[in-house]
Motif scaffolding. Structure first.
Motif, PDB file in Angstrom:
ATOM      1  N   LYS A 288       7.523   2.183   0.455  1.00 26.21           N
ATOM      2  CA  LYS A 288       6.333   1.157   0.001  1.00 26.21           C
ATOM      3  C   LYS A 288       6.841   0.893  -1.657  1.00 26.21           C
ATOM      4  O   LYS A 288       7.010   1.802  -2.213  1.00 26.21           O
ATOM      5  N   THR A 289       6.752  -0.424  -1.929  1.00 30.11           N
ATOM      6  CA  THR A 289       7.358  -0.769  -3.291  1.00 30.11           C
ATOM      7  C   THR A 289       6.336  -1.639  -3.712  1.00 30.11           C
ATOM      8  O   THR A 289       5.474  -2.242  -2.882  1.00 30.11           O
ATOM      9  N   THR A 290       6.240  -1.860  -5.273  1.00 29.32           N
ATOM     10  CA  THR A 290       5.579  -2.942  -5.917  1.00 29.32           C
ATOM     11  C   THR A 290       6.355  -4.332  -5.247  1.00 29.32           C
ATOM     12  O   THR A 290       7.169  -4.375  -4.512  1.00 29.32           O
ATOM     13  N   SER A 291       5.573  -5.541  -5.647  1.00 28.35           N
ATOM     14  CA  SER A 291       5.970  -6.664  -5.275  1.00 28.35           C
ATOM     15  C   SER A 291       7.194  -7.348  -6.185  1.00 28.35           C
ATOM     16  O   SER A 291       7.313  -8.557  -5.997  1.00 28.35           O
ATOM     17  N   ALA A 292       7.473  -6.502  -7.186  1.00 26.81           N
ATOM     18  CA  ALA A 292       8.303  -7.155  -8.229  1.00 26.81           C
ATOM     19  C   ALA A 292       9.791  -7.169  -7.682  1.00 26.81           C
ATOM     20  O   ALA A 292      10.590  -6.392  -7.659  1.00 26.81           O
TER      21      ALA A 292
ATOM     22  N   ARG B 172       9.431  -1.269  -8.020  1.00 28.51           N
ATOM     23  CA  ARG B 172       9.322   0.123  -8.194  1.00 28.51           C
ATOM     24  C   ARG B 172       8.568   1.019  -6.819  1.00 28.51           C
ATOM     25  O   ARG B 172       7.892   0.295  -6.303  1.00 28.51           O
ATOM     26  N   ILE B 173       9.398   2.094  -6.414  1.00 27.57           N
ATOM     27  CA  ILE B 173       8.720   2.625  -5.180  1.00 27.57           C
ATOM     28  C   ILE B 173       7.395   3.171  -5.475  1.00 27.57           C
ATOM     29  O   ILE B 173       7.121   3.880  -6.542  1.00 27.57           O
ATOM     30  N   GLU B 174       6.484   2.848  -4.654  1.00 30.59           N
ATOM     31  CA  GLU B 174       4.981   3.560  -4.912  1.00 30.59           C
ATOM     32  C   GLU B 174       4.944   4.765  -3.925  1.00 30.59           C
ATOM     33  O   GLU B 174       4.104   5.503  -4.193  1.00 30.59           O
ATOM     34  N   ASP B 175       5.246   4.453  -2.629  1.00 29.12           N
ATOM     35  CA  ASP B 175       4.970   5.742  -1.771  1.00 29.12           C
ATOM     36  C   ASP B 175       6.072   5.736  -0.597  1.00 29.12           C
ATOM     37  O   ASP B 175       6.685   4.744  -0.433  1.00 29.12           O
ATOM     38  N   ILE B 176       6.642   6.984  -0.269  1.00 28.08           N
ATOM     39  CA  ILE B 176       7.270   7.071   0.820  1.00 28.08           C
ATOM     40  C   ILE B 176       6.683   8.143   1.814  1.00 28.08           C
ATOM     41  O   ILE B 176       6.825   9.421   1.632  1.00 28.08           O
ATOM     42  N   PRO B 177       6.129   7.721   2.889  1.00 31.14           N
ATOM     43  CA  PRO B 177       5.236   8.581   3.590  1.00 31.14           C
ATOM     44  C   PRO B 177       6.332   9.219   4.535  1.00 31.14           C
ATOM     45  O   PRO B 177       7.125   8.677   5.213  1.00 31.14           O
ATOM     46  N   PRO B 178       6.316  10.658   4.614  1.00 30.32           N
ATOM     47  CA  PRO B 178       7.278  11.194   5.323  1.00 30.32           C
ATOM     48  C   PRO B 178       7.344  11.422   6.627  1.00 30.32           C
ATOM     49  O   PRO B 178       8.072  11.860   7.351  1.00 30.32           O
ATOM     50  N   ALA B 179       5.789  11.073   7.205  1.00 34.00           N
ATOM     51  CA  ALA B 179       5.573  11.463   8.568  1.00 34.00           C
ATOM     52  C   ALA B 179       6.669  10.810   9.626  1.00 34.00           C
ATOM     53  O   ALA B 179       7.053  11.681  10.450  1.00 34.00           O
TER      54      ALA B 179
ATOM     55  N   GLY C 295      13.118  -1.701  -0.189  1.00 34.65           N
ATOM     56  CA  GLY C 295      11.889  -1.123   0.341  1.00 34.65           C
ATOM     57  C   GLY C 295      10.998  -2.175   0.899  1.00 34.65           C
ATOM     58  O   GLY C 295      11.685  -3.305   1.245  1.00 34.65           O
ATOM     59  N   VAL C 296       9.950  -2.300   0.896  1.00 34.33           N
ATOM     60  CA  VAL C 296       9.069  -3.491   1.775  1.00 34.33           C
ATOM     61  C   VAL C 296       7.743  -3.562   0.584  1.00 34.33           C
ATOM     62  O   VAL C 296       7.133  -2.534   0.218  1.00 34.33           O
ATOM     63  N   SER C 297       7.388  -4.557   0.411  1.00 36.61           N
ATOM     64  CA  SER C 297       6.126  -4.842  -0.412  1.00 36.61           C
ATOM     65  C   SER C 297       4.904  -4.795   0.302  1.00 36.61           C
ATOM     66  O   SER C 297       4.778  -4.987   1.361  1.00 36.61           O
TER      67      SER C 297
END
Lengths: 412, 412
Positions: free
Chosen positions: A103-107, A112-119, A139-141
């Motif tokens: 998960k990244t920002t929309s820039a 910038r990476i905001e979160d990578i859920p490891p599940a 990533g994906v916005s």
């Protein structure tokens, strides 16, 4: 099982043979008992080809479409790497950024990476998968569109995964075998460092030593990710390459760790600016909004209400800088006599955390340059770095002389 | 606004110039008031390059990774097409299969489209977007992995979108300017058809006329999607190309609409098979499980409990067929004297919905071939088609003679 992150850059996956060689390295770590997350770049040359097409199609491109096009190179490598590992009987599958999700920002183009859920990946590791091959740099916005992290973003992807999965280490495989005291092409005495502190690596990276992308080092420092830089073209031992780590883990080190340099600098001087409160803010806001990455800044002593303002920036940003300053003059924000650009300059820097506790490093540096007859045009310093702008023709001479003077060819 | 679907194949988007030309055609339809869904293939050659890499990496590849790699070509074209349209001031954006989403089965590399919810794209049309550029040939499985629809799948994507969005028409832009009575390279008298019935197109497609992929025609027939095939290399009027439509929309037509042929056929004969109930099932189950696409089947009259079984299949599947039959023999399922492959055969077919109401078409066909001294090896018929297997060296002669005899150079 402990998790290891391994990142392979474009030259390390440039051909199917090289992908096979990289996969063998991954197999070695799997055999040691690691669950491995492999981050791959596009095969070298592919990203440039895609960027070229985008620029030719639309010079002022929509960054969302740029990202959709340019991210495809990493997807290809990820799939090929997973297939190669499967051929070696290593249970593996590929993941694109949106599948993890990263998960990244929309820039777009510099997200910038905001979160990578490891599940998702951890579930697969639990089911017996041993390697997750992840397409780097993407990533994906929040809007569900594909983003990219900007050039060199695959290093950042690797460190972010190492942080998210609490990995034991993040190994960055590249085309050099580690971090050197300076560029071996400039000084034959350059020595490979076994360890280097995050802060030093950060300065070296930002000063133009292109081993690791600055953002990835920042991220590693923040999340205390042990980073190792090593070559994908040599047989590897566990001690190969250079470990980038926290200062505390380095027992002995030289006062100065390395000499960095940057050839592509320009020095710009705004002559006789009307000096008033807020003038620096006006100048550098204009440059920043014009997309100019200003590095060093020097202001001369003001005389009779006028001053000279000097800064350095990458040489290919001169036109942008001139346009920005021109616009500010036309809008009445700035009043000055002339704007001079000196494009024949280079930056040389000495870097070392030892400077914090040792005095006299700056004096020694200036003395060495003076002995060689090198004129210093601009100086800036930070806690662990001293940078000078000099004539470009003296750059190699200065680097070699400083490398000798600080005895960087000898380990501490 | 009414929706139009336009599909551009690989040669129509092979270069940035061709993408620009295709985008101009899209612009013309937007100006007429259509909201347009553009389906794009990969730039020609790209998919082959990717498939080559996958095969070299892993001959028995994991189809899920194959799909992840091979789908990337369409993503590149989709982004470039969106950028090109934006440059022409047409509001456009790209969509990858998973973003729409194009929901498919999990049958990787030959997935079937199950659903295309129109909501996301319709919302954007409502907000002023005029063109949705969709990467063809791909979708996403219930497990969230990327699927592809198999070769030629972009035609299927286009028809499925036309059905899901209730489009006014689905225009397939390709490198030919329509459907011909036969291949103009074989008969100079070949004539472009203005209209052709779905059923006829289906037979022509399955018989090797490579204008449209069979599955896309089946889908168009089922959902009554008006399909138009036309050239992306010529200036277009509204009446250009060939309309593939329901039989009712064709007022007048020749008894025979076209002569199809296929060069790459092989005839295989299993000599003296022990004849017993279920023997045909045993043979063709073995072939089917071995991945052989059997086309024509002929069984000779049984003598003394033994029979000969003959079938045709693509010539490059002979080895597979031999392996499958061999395995069945070893397992005791089959008992026969010999397996003979004749690779010097070709298939020629006459196709036309008029056959339903006209008798004597088969007799006329056999007479024409006999007059030319062409020996018929195998015959099969359907309601609207008669196919024969002949020596390959007579193929052109047979096509030309039949084209003349059925007066296909003249419109009805």
């Amino acid at each position: 099982m402990p998790v290891l992150v391994m990142k392979f850059g474009g030259t390390s996956v440039a051909t199917l043979d090289r992908i096979r060689r990289a996969a063998k390295r991954v197999g070695v770590e799997v055999a040691k008992g690691y669950d491995v997350i492999v981050i791959v770049s596009a095969m070298s040359g592919k990203t440039n080809e895609l960027v070229g097409w985008v620029n030719e199609t639309s010079p002022m491109y929509d960054a969302r479409e740029y990202d959709a096009v340019v991210s495809s190179g990493e997807n290809v490598t990820a799939g090929l790497m997973a297939l190669t590992l499967q051929e070696m009987d290593v249970p593996a599958r590929s993941w694109q950024g949106w599948q993890v999700p990263v998960k990244t920002t929309s820039a777009h183009s510099s997200a910038r990476i905001e979160d990578i859920p490891p599940a998702n990946i951890m579930t697969k590791f639990g089911e017996g998968m041993r390697v997750a091959v992840v397409a780097g740099f993407q990533g994906v916005s929040p809007e569900g569109r594909i983003t990219t992290l900007g050039r060199g973003g695959s290093d950042t992807t690797a460190v972010a995964f190492a942080a998210a999965f609490d990995a034991e280490r993040c190994d960055i495989y590249t085309d050099v075998d580690g971090v050197y005291t300076t560029d071996p092409r400039v000084s034959a005495k350059a020595r490979k460092l076994d360890k280097i502190a995050f802060e030093e690596m950060l300065e070296l990276a930002s000063l133009g030593a292109k081993v690791l992308q600055t953002r990835s080092v920042e991220l590693a420092m923040r999340y205390k990710v042990k980073l190792r830089v090593l070559s994908s073209f040599e047989e590897q031992s566990d001690e190969a390459g250079t470990l980038v780590c926290a200062e505390e883990e380095i027992m002995e080190s030289n006062v100065v760790s390395g000499i960095a340099f940057s050839r592509d600098e320009a020095k710009m001087t705004l002559v006789s600016v009307a000096d008033r409160p807020g003038i620096a803010a006006a100048i550098f806001t204009a440059l920043s909004e014009g997309g100019v990455n200003v590095d060093m800044i020097v202001q001369n002593i003001s005389e009779e209400g006028r001053t000279d303002m000097t800064w350095s920036c990458p040489v290919d940003q001169i036109k942008r800088a001139e346009a920005a300053i021109d616009a500010a003059k036309k809008s009445g924000e700035l009043n000055f006599d002339d704007l001079i650009a000196d494009t024949d300059v280079a930056k040389v820097s000495v870097v070392g955390i030892g400077m914090r506790s040792h005095t006299g490093v700056a004096a020694k540096m200036f003395q060495v340059l003076s002995n060689e007859g090198v004129n210093i045009k601009v100086i800036t310093t930070s806690e662990i770095k001293i940078s000078v702008l000099i004539d470009r023709k003296y750059m190699e001479l200065a680097v070699q002389a400083l490398h000798d003077a600080f005895e960087l060819d000898k380990a501490a």
